[in-house]
Enzyme design. Sequence first.
Site, PDB file in Angstrom:
ATOM      1  CB  SER A 182     -12.817  26.131 -92.704  1.00 24.45           C
ATOM      2  OG  SER A 182     -12.566  25.812 -94.040  1.00 24.45           O
ATOM      3  CG  ASP A 438     -16.149  19.177 -94.239  1.00 24.56           C
ATOM      4  OD1 ASP A 438     -16.252  19.657 -95.384  1.00 24.56           O
ATOM      5  OD2 ASP A 438     -15.442  19.689 -93.346  1.00 24.56           O
ATOM      6  CG  HIS A 463     -16.872  23.067 -93.757  1.00 29.82           C
ATOM      7  ND1 HIS A 463     -15.725  22.315 -93.762  1.00 29.82           N
ATOM      8  CD2 HIS A 463     -16.473  24.360 -93.944  1.00 29.82           C
ATOM      9  CE1 HIS A 463     -14.684  23.102 -93.955  1.00 29.82           C
ATOM     10  NE2 HIS A 463     -15.103  24.344 -94.050  1.00 29.82           N
TER      11      HIS A 463
END
Length: 501
Positions: A182, A438, A463
Amino acid sequence: MCRVFVRMAAHGLFLGFMLLIFAGKTETRLSVKEKLNNEVTPSHRDLAPDFKEKYFKQILDHFNYNSLGNGTYDQRYLITDQYWKKGNGPIFFYTGNEGDIWEFAQNSGFITELAAVQGALVIFAEHRYYGKSLPFGKDSFNIPKVGLLTVEQALADYAVMITELKKELEAQKCPVIVFGGSYGGMLSVYMRIRYPNIVTGALAASAPILSTAGLGDSRQFFQDVTADFEKFKPACRDAVQGAFQKLNTLAQQKDYRRIQSAFSLCKTPSTPKDIHQLNGFLRNAFTMMAMLDYPYSTHFMGSMPAFPVKVACETMLNGTDLMSALRDTVGIVYNSTGQLTCYDLYSLYVECADPTGCGLGFDSYAWDYQACTEIEMCYESNNVTDMFPPMTFTEQQREQYCSKRWGVVPRPGWLKTQFWGDDLSTASNIIFSNGDLDPWANGGIRKTLSPSLIAINIPEGAHHLDLRESNPNDPESVIVARKKESEIIAQWVQAAMKESS
């Protein structure tokens, strides 16, 4: 990035499963999935990395010699040499992102699995202003002290830490591979771009380096959240959209008591502001379930059942009416224990400069500030291309909020200028992995750009699923992705070792 309301320490799930080999002439037959899993993590099914928590004396301000001189703060990091071929093996360095570093260490087991195979030293570094790495303690979020919270300062922290620890550990010739998920994945990309003299290569999982630099369509994120639920069953999207439309009708009629009853709110809403807060609270739950749509239950950023999108859709479609079904569906996120008797809108969800959510506590302050300065997230929902109520977040709205909250005016385009945006052709040795489940994926790099800028797409991945440790319920696509990642990283390490010898 979407941060859940409460950050909780998470314990990793145990790796894999043991194959039974029977005596005599019985032949053990392995599935393709099992063979791939064995190739990536041979005989490392019960890894429990022995991390030691330490602190590094870090420079407060790397770029201004006058402001604080050579003042320092204590930056936390976790380290394990459990698998390290001392002085020879590579260094795997996790570029910590917006939270407590233990949580990322406990939910990124692939790194330690790979370390066991490749004989690596593993370091997880905490990002300044998060967790316990607060440069000014409880005063860290006062203006102007918060001004030292920038991407550039964080990268310099990591560069200095790597350099000094290599000296301390007599590991000057050990190549460094950075990992991140991320925002942490974005930092890994930036580390390779900014400090190629220190970092040999980077694995950037679910790193939305384009959308957070102001590139792309502002409608994309919530459109992709919606797509996750629609893929399970189109009727699911229709039910959620219909529930929000019913809520909007009641709000226009100012039937606030019915809204309170339908959603089990602790207080009766009384203003359009309260309804806006309710919409954000509800939308945030769907964002979390889409992001964390793993094939097994997790305790990362809260507790989530296996396949939460499936669970959510079944809850929506089996409800007695749309409003109560919507309430029960968001309860998967906000009331996983079933202990809450009502929802306090303003304590469970705080609106901020990130429409996907900042969370609560000091970590949320830090992320809100970053979303007000360098990280651009002007994402919107519109109830046309997505299933959520119309909620805009324009550059003008961002500027107004950030000026009032932090006394800063955002500078759109700065992240693109600093870290190249979509013009990465001269970069090298970066893996961009993304999962099709995601909602952040389309804000990142989805196509291979060169032989050393490699995109790995994971059809069944949520994710940064590939950073998580091996699990019997992993889809084959993530096992294949990890195998490819491990092979590429091994090649980088081998090439760097050869060059330095």
